[in-house]
Design a protein around this motif. Structure first.
Motif, PDB file in Angstrom:
ATOM      1  N   MET A  75     -39.481 -12.253  69.838  1.00 38.40           N
ATOM      2  CA  MET A  75     -39.671 -11.040  69.018  1.00 38.40           C
ATOM      3  C   MET A  75     -38.324 -10.571  68.460  1.00 38.40           C
ATOM      4  N   GLN A  76     -37.290 -10.585  69.305  1.00 37.79           N
ATOM      5  CA  GLN A  76     -35.973 -10.131  68.840  1.00 37.79           C
ATOM      6  C   GLN A  76     -35.341 -11.115  67.852  1.00 37.79           C
ATOM      7  N   MET A  77     -35.726 -12.397  67.924  1.00 37.80           N
ATOM      8  CA  MET A  77     -35.222 -13.363  66.936  1.00 37.80           C
ATOM      9  C   MET A  77     -35.721 -13.019  65.536  1.00 37.80           C
ATOM     10  N   LEU A  78     -36.879 -12.358  65.479  1.00 38.10           N
ATOM     11  CA  LEU A  78     -37.529 -12.114  64.197  1.00 38.10           C
ATOM     12  C   LEU A  78     -36.964 -10.925  63.432  1.00 38.10           C
ATOM     13  N   THR A  79     -36.412  -9.944  64.152  1.00 37.45           N
ATOM     14  CA  THR A  79     -36.096  -8.664  63.504  1.00 37.45           C
ATOM     15  C   THR A  79     -34.690  -8.143  63.826  1.00 37.45           C
ATOM     16  N   PRO A  80     -34.061  -7.482  62.860  1.00 37.75           N
ATOM     17  CA  PRO A  80     -32.775  -6.831  63.102  1.00 37.75           C
ATOM     18  C   PRO A  80     -32.907  -5.458  63.755  1.00 37.75           C
ATOM     19  N   ARG A  81     -34.137  -5.033  64.084  1.00 37.08           N
ATOM     20  CA  ARG A  81     -34.291  -3.790  64.827  1.00 37.08           C
ATOM     21  C   ARG A  81     -34.090  -4.085  66.311  1.00 37.08           C
ATOM     22  N   ASP A  82     -33.258  -3.296  66.974  1.00 37.39           N
ATOM     23  CA  ASP A  82     -32.970  -3.500  68.394  1.00 37.39           C
ATOM     24  C   ASP A  82     -34.200  -3.104  69.219  1.00 37.39           C
TER      25      ASP A  82
END
Ligand code: THG
Length: 366
Positions: A75-82
């Motif tokens: 999930m974190q690989m997909l988005t620049p939101r922390d």
């Protein structure tokens, strides 16, 4: 335009029979499915949405489910939101970017538990990108599209209607949070969210078989509330500045250009595949950005890109526009170069019916 030929590739939804019975007049396609766009008229639907309550078949908001020990990492690989501070029960609006920082989708993510997430997608085949990353990085995660179909209840009377069907405890669900509520023996995720600025809920209908019973229960309970079938409204969403992926932004745009910088925390979003690219653009700032635009005079349907011009110089484009009954102007969403993006700047917008005067606004109409 002629009619669209139905086929297996143009998927129906669990609510399609009810949408047809309610007199749907037009559809668009979205994630290879039918999304209603008009019931009575876009204007009549608009007034009803702002004053009453509507039930929307938004099954087109397909869920990409991540399940397994590596789901949070993926999930974190997909988005620049922390996402480190995100708790189960929360929804986050998350820009999804590729390795160049280009927007691939702008979904709502739901964290069901540490190892189970839903990505409630806009109109692009995000499933393939997510499956590709999971396979390429040999992640221990299952990625698929479950039989989940969102049904939105939107408008000022939405909470009143939802209480009648799910009980008073629905009122305790806060904006962009969700809880589990029972309907006919099945536990459903219900969030306070939706693609309008009028407030409301989204019911993640788990299992196509309860689509029609749930629709019918909402209409039975909502008789005295003047409940009607509705859909994301082309006027209301432009007034509210809700972006449409594929229309107002594409893979050619960064989240910062889309005005979604407030949903990026790129510095700490370790693992995001677009992180390096976005760190560069975030430092300099974008050279074009989404702006609210008002347009004078009569305008045709905005079914193509309308160049924004100053003399013979192109300084941007309008990608969504509609006549607003409540604000006595045509409201529009544009992408404008920094030299001309200050509020009050006068531009010409080239529609298929000819040029019109346009003005950059300082905020959307809400
Ligand atoms: N709900 C769900 N899935 C969706 C949408 C939705 N998938 C497709 C599409 N809509 C994704 N796009 C958006 C765009 C805006 C918002 C949600 C999804 C939205 N924005 C709030 C706003 O601009 O006021 C801000 C959200 C926030 O503050 O975090 O709600 O509608 N399930």
């Amino acid at each position: 335009m002629a009619l669209v030929s139905p086929s297996r590739r143009l998927r129906r939804t669990p609510f399609s029979s009810r949408v047809e019975a309610a007199g749907v007049k037009a559809y668009t396609t979205y994630n290879h499915m039918l999304l209603p766009t008009v019931f009575e008229s876009v204007e009549a639907d608009y007034h009803h949405l702002k004053n009453h309550v509507q039930v929307w078949d938004v099954a087109v908001e397909r869920q990409v489910e991540l399940r397994g020990p590596d789901s949070a990492r993926l999930m974190q690989m997909l988005t620049p939101r922390d996402l480190r501070g995100m708790l189960p029960g929360q929804c986050y609006y998350v820009p999804i970017v590729d390795e160049t920082g280009g927007m691939l989708n702008d979904p709502v993510a739901l964290k069901l538990s540490e190892d189970r997430w839903w990505i409630s997608i806009a109109d692009s085949d995000l499933l393939f990108w997510v499956k590709g990353l999971a396979y390429g990085y040999r992640l221990d995660v299952l990625v698929d599209e479950p039989d989940i179909s969102p049904l939105a209840v939107q408008g000022p009377k939405a909470e009143e209607l939802m209480k009648l069907v799910f009980g008073d405890s629905i009122a305790a669900v806060r904006f962009f949070r969700f809880g589990w509520f029972e309907f006919e023996g099945r536990w459903l995720v219900i969030a306070r969210s939706g693609y309008s600025k009028q407030g409301g809920f989204e019911i993640y209908v788990d299992g196509s078989d309860i689509g029609e019973p749930l629709w019918d229960a909402l209409f039975e309970a909502g008789k005295d509330l003047n409940v009607r079938a509705g859909c994301p409204n082309g006027i209301e969403r432009v007034e509210g500045g809700l972006l449409s992926f594929g229309n107002d932004m594409t893979r050619d745009n960064t989240p910062h250009e889309c005005g979604l910088g407030r949903f990026c925390s790129t510095e700490t979003a370790i693992g995001c595949v677009g992180r390096d690219a976005l760190l560069r653009v975030a430092k300099e700032g974008p050279v074009q950005q989404i702006r609210p635009i008002s347009i004078d005079g009569d305008i045709p349907l905005c079914d193509r890109v309308w160049p924004l011009m100053v003399g013979s110089q192109r300084v941007g484009q309008v990608t969504s526009a509609a006549k607003s009954p409540d604000f006595q102007t045509n409201v529009a969403i544009g992408m404008v170069r920094m030299t001309h993006w200050d509020a009050g700047t006068k531009l010409m917008v080239h529609t298929q019916d000819g040029p019109r005067e346009a003005t950059v606004q300082d905020k959307f109409w809400n």
